[in-house]
Design a protein around this motif. Structure first.
Motif, PDB file in Angstrom:
ATOM      1  N   THR A  94       0.824  -1.211   0.000  1.00 59.36           N
ATOM      2  CA  THR A  94       0.000   0.000   0.000  1.00 59.36           C
ATOM      3  C   THR A  94       0.857   1.260   0.000  1.00 59.36           C
ATOM      4  O   THR A  94       0.602   2.210  -0.759  1.00 59.36           O
ATOM      5  CB  THR A  94      -0.921   0.004   1.232  1.00 59.36           C
ATOM      6  OG1 THR A  94      -1.715  -1.192   1.222  1.00 59.36           O
ATOM      7  CG2 THR A  94      -1.823   1.217   1.225  1.00 59.36           C
ATOM      8  N   PHE A  95       1.893   1.300   0.852  1.00 61.23           N
ATOM      9  CA  PHE A  95       2.727   2.492   0.958  1.00 61.23           C
ATOM     10  C   PHE A  95       3.572   2.703  -0.288  1.00 61.23           C
ATOM     11  O   PHE A  95       3.746   3.841  -0.738  1.00 61.23           O
ATOM     12  CB  PHE A  95       3.638   2.378   2.186  1.00 61.23           C
ATOM     13  CG  PHE A  95       3.053   2.946   3.440  1.00 61.23           C
ATOM     14  CD1 PHE A  95       3.516   4.141   3.966  1.00 61.23           C
ATOM     15  CD2 PHE A  95       2.033   2.282   4.099  1.00 61.23           C
ATOM     16  CE1 PHE A  95       2.973   4.663   5.126  1.00 61.23           C
ATOM     17  CE2 PHE A  95       1.488   2.795   5.253  1.00 61.23           C
ATOM     18  CZ  PHE A  95       1.952   3.989   5.769  1.00 61.23           C
ATOM     19  N   LEU A  96       4.133   1.625  -0.822  1.00 63.28           N
ATOM     20  CA  LEU A  96       5.076   1.754  -1.921  1.00 63.28           C
ATOM     21  C   LEU A  96       4.406   1.748  -3.292  1.00 63.28           C
ATOM     22  O   LEU A  96       5.051   2.094  -4.291  1.00 63.28           O
ATOM     23  CB  LEU A  96       6.103   0.612  -1.858  1.00 63.28           C
ATOM     24  CG  LEU A  96       6.844   0.451  -0.528  1.00 63.28           C
ATOM     25  CD1 LEU A  96       7.834  -0.701  -0.606  1.00 63.28           C
ATOM     26  CD2 LEU A  96       7.558   1.739  -0.150  1.00 63.28           C
ATOM     27  N   ARG A  97       3.119   1.319  -3.340  1.00 64.72           N
ATOM     28  CA  ARG A  97       2.402   1.199  -4.608  1.00 64.72           C
ATOM     29  C   ARG A  97       3.196   0.357  -5.601  1.00 64.72           C
ATOM     30  O   ARG A  97       3.341   0.704  -6.785  1.00 64.72           O
ATOM     31  CB  ARG A  97       2.108   2.579  -5.191  1.00 64.72           C
ATOM     32  CG  ARG A  97       1.166   3.415  -4.340  1.00 64.72           C
ATOM     33  CD  ARG A  97       0.876   4.765  -4.979  1.00 64.72           C
ATOM     34  NE  ARG A  97      -0.059   5.537  -4.196  1.00 64.72           N
ATOM     35  CZ  ARG A  97       0.284   6.317  -3.175  1.00 64.72           C
ATOM     36  NH1 ARG A  97       1.564   6.413  -2.833  1.00 64.72           N
ATOM     37  NH2 ARG A  97      -0.635   6.995  -2.506  1.00 64.72           N
ATOM     38  N   PRO A 142      18.487  -5.172   3.942  1.00 66.54           N
ATOM     39  CA  PRO A 142      19.508  -4.558   3.089  1.00 66.54           C
ATOM     40  C   PRO A 142      19.257  -3.073   2.837  1.00 66.54           C
ATOM     41  O   PRO A 142      18.114  -2.628   2.688  1.00 66.54           O
ATOM     42  CB  PRO A 142      19.421  -5.373   1.792  1.00 66.54           C
ATOM     43  CG  PRO A 142      18.891  -6.699   2.225  1.00 66.54           C
ATOM     44  CD  PRO A 142      17.926  -6.398   3.340  1.00 66.54           C
ATOM     45  N   LEU A 143      20.349  -2.330   2.754  1.00 70.95           N
ATOM     46  CA  LEU A 143      20.250  -0.885   2.565  1.00 70.95           C
ATOM     47  C   LEU A 143      19.679  -0.540   1.200  1.00 70.95           C
ATOM     48  O   LEU A 143      18.938   0.435   1.066  1.00 70.95           O
ATOM     49  CB  LEU A 143      21.630  -0.253   2.745  1.00 70.95           C
ATOM     50  CG  LEU A 143      21.710   1.265   2.583  1.00 70.95           C
ATOM     51  CD1 LEU A 143      20.787   1.967   3.575  1.00 70.95           C
ATOM     52  CD2 LEU A 143      23.150   1.741   2.768  1.00 70.95           C
ATOM     53  N   ASP A 144      19.988  -1.339   0.160  1.00 74.17           N
ATOM     54  CA  ASP A 144      19.477  -0.989  -1.173  1.00 74.17           C
ATOM     55  C   ASP A 144      17.953  -1.128  -1.231  1.00 74.17           C
ATOM     56  O   ASP A 144      17.282  -0.370  -1.936  1.00 74.17           O
ATOM     57  CB  ASP A 144      20.143  -1.851  -2.243  1.00 74.17           C
ATOM     58  CG  ASP A 144      19.768  -3.320  -2.123  1.00 74.17           C
ATOM     59  OD1 ASP A 144      19.723  -3.819  -0.984  1.00 74.17           O
ATOM     60  OD2 ASP A 144      19.513  -3.956  -3.156  1.00 74.17           O
ATOM     61  N   ILE A 145      17.394  -2.066  -0.455  1.00 70.95           N
ATOM     62  CA  ILE A 145      15.933  -2.183  -0.417  1.00 70.95           C
ATOM     63  C   ILE A 145      15.336  -0.968   0.292  1.00 70.95           C
ATOM     64  O   ILE A 145      14.296  -0.438  -0.120  1.00 70.95           O
ATOM     65  CB  ILE A 145      15.522  -3.488   0.280  1.00 70.95           C
ATOM     66  CG1 ILE A 145      15.914  -4.689  -0.581  1.00 70.95           C
ATOM     67  CG2 ILE A 145      14.026  -3.510   0.552  1.00 70.95           C
ATOM     68  CD1 ILE A 145      15.493  -6.026  -0.015  1.00 70.95           C
ATOM     69  N   ALA A 146      15.992  -0.501   1.366  1.00 72.94           N
ATOM     70  CA  ALA A 146      15.502   0.689   2.062  1.00 72.94           C
ATOM     71  C   ALA A 146      15.528   1.908   1.143  1.00 72.94           C
ATOM     72  O   ALA A 146      14.580   2.711   1.111  1.00 72.94           O
ATOM     73  CB  ALA A 146      16.342   0.937   3.311  1.00 72.94           C
ATOM     74  N   MET A 147      16.600   2.062   0.349  1.00 71.03           N
ATOM     75  CA  MET A 147      16.674   3.183  -0.580  1.00 71.03           C
ATOM     76  C   MET A 147      15.626   3.044  -1.682  1.00 71.03           C
ATOM     77  O   MET A 147      15.034   4.042  -2.128  1.00 71.03           O
ATOM     78  CB  MET A 147      18.078   3.249  -1.187  1.00 71.03           C
ATOM     79  CG  MET A 147      19.159   3.693  -0.215  1.00 71.03           C
ATOM     80  SD  MET A 147      18.916   5.412   0.329  1.00 71.03           S
ATOM     81  CE  MET A 147      20.438   5.698   1.224  1.00 71.03           C
ATOM     82  N   ALA A 148      15.371   1.811  -2.121  1.00 70.21           N
ATOM     83  CA  ALA A 148      14.336   1.605  -3.133  1.00 70.21           C
ATOM     84  C   ALA A 148      12.962   1.954  -2.580  1.00 70.21           C
ATOM     85  O   ALA A 148      12.099   2.459  -3.318  1.00 70.21           O
ATOM     86  CB  ALA A 148      14.370   0.152  -3.618  1.00 70.21           C
ATOM     87  N   MET A 149      12.725   1.708  -1.283  1.00 67.95           N
ATOM     88  CA  MET A 149      11.456   2.106  -0.673  1.00 67.95           C
ATOM     89  C   MET A 149      11.259   3.614  -0.763  1.00 67.95           C
ATOM     90  O   MET A 149      10.171   4.110  -1.100  1.00 67.95           O
ATOM     91  CB  MET A 149      11.430   1.676   0.790  1.00 67.95           C
ATOM     92  CG  MET A 149      11.298   0.187   1.030  1.00 67.95           C
ATOM     93  SD  MET A 149      11.309  -0.160   2.804  1.00 67.95           S
ATOM     94  CE  MET A 149      11.047  -1.934   2.781  1.00 67.95           C
ATOM     95  N   VAL A 150      12.327   4.362  -0.440  1.00 67.48           N
ATOM     96  CA  VAL A 150      12.234   5.818  -0.535  1.00 67.48           C
ATOM     97  C   VAL A 150      11.939   6.225  -1.977  1.00 67.48           C
ATOM     98  O   VAL A 150      11.109   7.112  -2.236  1.00 67.48           O
ATOM     99  CB  VAL A 150      13.544   6.464  -0.040  1.00 67.48           C
ATOM    100  CG1 VAL A 150      13.496   7.976  -0.226  1.00 67.48           C
ATOM    101  CG2 VAL A 150      13.792   6.121   1.429  1.00 67.48           C
ATOM    102  N   LEU A 154       8.555   8.271  -3.279  1.00 63.47           N
ATOM    103  CA  LEU A 154       8.693   9.576  -3.938  1.00 63.47           C
ATOM    104  C   LEU A 154       8.232   9.531  -5.391  1.00 63.47           C
ATOM    105  O   LEU A 154       8.412  10.492  -6.133  1.00 63.47           O
ATOM    106  CB  LEU A 154      10.142  10.045  -3.864  1.00 63.47           C
ATOM    107  CG  LEU A 154      10.659  10.395  -2.458  1.00 63.47           C
ATOM    108  CD1 LEU A 154      12.130  10.773  -2.501  1.00 63.47           C
ATOM    109  CD2 LEU A 154       9.832  11.527  -1.855  1.00 63.47           C
ATOM    110  N   GLY A 155       7.632   8.402  -5.797  1.00 58.32           N
ATOM    111  CA  GLY A 155       7.088   8.310  -7.144  1.00 58.32           C
ATOM    112  C   GLY A 155       7.983   7.645  -8.149  1.00 58.32           C
ATOM    113  O   GLY A 155       7.616   7.560  -9.333  1.00 58.32           O
ATOM    114  N   GLY A 156       9.159   7.169  -7.747  1.00 53.53           N
ATOM    115  CA  GLY A 156      10.067   6.529  -8.680  1.00 53.53           C
ATOM    116  C   GLY A 156       9.718   5.066  -8.895  1.00 53.53           C
ATOM    117  O   GLY A 156       8.815   4.501  -8.265  1.00 53.53           O
TER     118      GLY A 156
END
Length: 354
Positions: A94-97, A142-150, A154-156
């Protein structure tokens, strides 16, 4: 003529031999070889040598750190963590769409130092308190998954290469909102075991700097398969065993039937009745006297020890060196007795007892 070497086969009977008048140089017709007997069952079944070695691979056991997490504890925690994984999957989607998944792999016991040694550096690590329980919990992935969440929030698309660095203040604020929602569901999943109120208190990227417990403390580690979009990794939730031990014991104990409860009640009544009949040594004594070791060693027949007990003070009635009443010397039917009197400085009526 070319010679052909044949090998015995365990499958169907070989095809009929060619007629004698066949051309000598004709190539023989090739037929697929039959599989050995039982090959199909061995290939299809789950008990292949490779799978057996994976399931039964030996593991190191440290006798200095005995296992505290029993099968009953694992079963109770597994139910709670599976509920959390299902709810977390819905929240992430829901949050990440975007497509997201969190699936429980297993629950194990580690020392905190051993667990920290397994985490890659850097990792996305969040620590949280668990009031009213003591200690801290930890969520790591993993940090890359956390960055992908952001990126997703943000619409990316989250598919671009993600930076390998600590998050900025804005990125931290964005992820905090998501983590707080996950912690709410985590607390709700643990309600059958105990009530907690998780509060996010720290963020770290170097596992060696994440101080959620002492190095020798026993922790429960729930491992999850995590996927966000096309990225996959391993997420872990760490909880201190000492904080949950009593709650796990209560949740793991089976519910007693009415017959078992009645049996326990009868046993409790029988025990209380027998305790009232247990003989106890009772002493009536003067106030303790303190003497020097030289006086004690020089005692001889006809020596007199001054008790220094006031004549109007009652004697102490004791058992196992515990004073529970006071009395005065008396007699009863030509026997020496003690008459119980009120406790000094307590205005209670006298109660005599032979």
């Amino acid at each position: 003529m070319r010679d052909f070497v044949t090998t015995p086969e365990t499958g169907p009977a070989p095809a009929a031999a060619p007629a004698p008048d066949a051309a000598p140089d004709a190539a023989p017709t090739e037929t697929p070889e039959a599989a050995p007997a039982g090959a199909t069952g061995a290939a299809a079944g789950p008990s292949t040598p490779a799978s057996r070695s994976r399931r039964g691979a030996p593991r190191t056991y440290d006798f200095r750190r005995p296992t505290k997490l029993s099968r009953e504890h694992v079963r109770v925690m597994q139910i709670a963590q599976e509920n959390f994984a299902r709810q977390a999957t819905t929240i992430l989607t829901t949050f990440l769409r975007a497509g997201a998944r969190l699936e429980l792999v297993g629950i194990e016991q580690f020392s905190y130092d051993d667990y920290i040694g397994l985490l890659p550096n850097p990792s996305f690590i969040s620590t949280f308190t668990m009031e009213p329980l003591a200690g801290k919990g930890m969520l790591a992935f993993p940090l890359d998954i956390a960055m992908a969440m952001v990126d997703h929030m943000l619409g990316g698309s989250g598919n671009a290469a993600q930076p390998n660095r600590p998050m900025t203040g804005m990125e931290t604020s964005i992820t905090n909102h998501l983590l707080e929602r996950l912690f709410e569901e985590f607390a709700r999943s643990l309600q059958p075991i105990t009530e907690i109120q998780p509060v996010l208190v720290g963020r770290e990227y170097n596992p060696q700097l994440a101080q959620a417990a002492a190095g020798s403390d026993t922790v429960m580690v729930a491992t999850f398969e995590m996927a966000v979009g096309a990225r996959e990794g391993e997420a872990t939730v760490v909880l201190p065993f000492s904080s949950f031990a009593q709650s796990l014991n209560n949740a793991a104990s089976p519910q007693l039937s009415e017959q078992a409860l009645r049996k326990r009640a009868r046993a409790r009544e029988a025990l209380a009745a027998r305790l009232n009949l247990v003989p106890v040594d009772v002493s009536v004594r003067f106030a303790p006297l303190t003497v020097s070791s030289s006086d004690l060693l020089s005692l001889a027949v006809d020596d007199v020890l001054l008790l220094r007990h006031p004549r109007d003070s009652p004697l102490e009635v004791t058992t196992n060196d515990v004073t529970f009443a006071y009395a005065i010397a008396s007699n009863h039917r030509r026997r020496l007795a003690a008459s119980i009197v009120p406790t000094p400085h307590a205005p209670h009526a006298a109660k005599d007892s032979a």
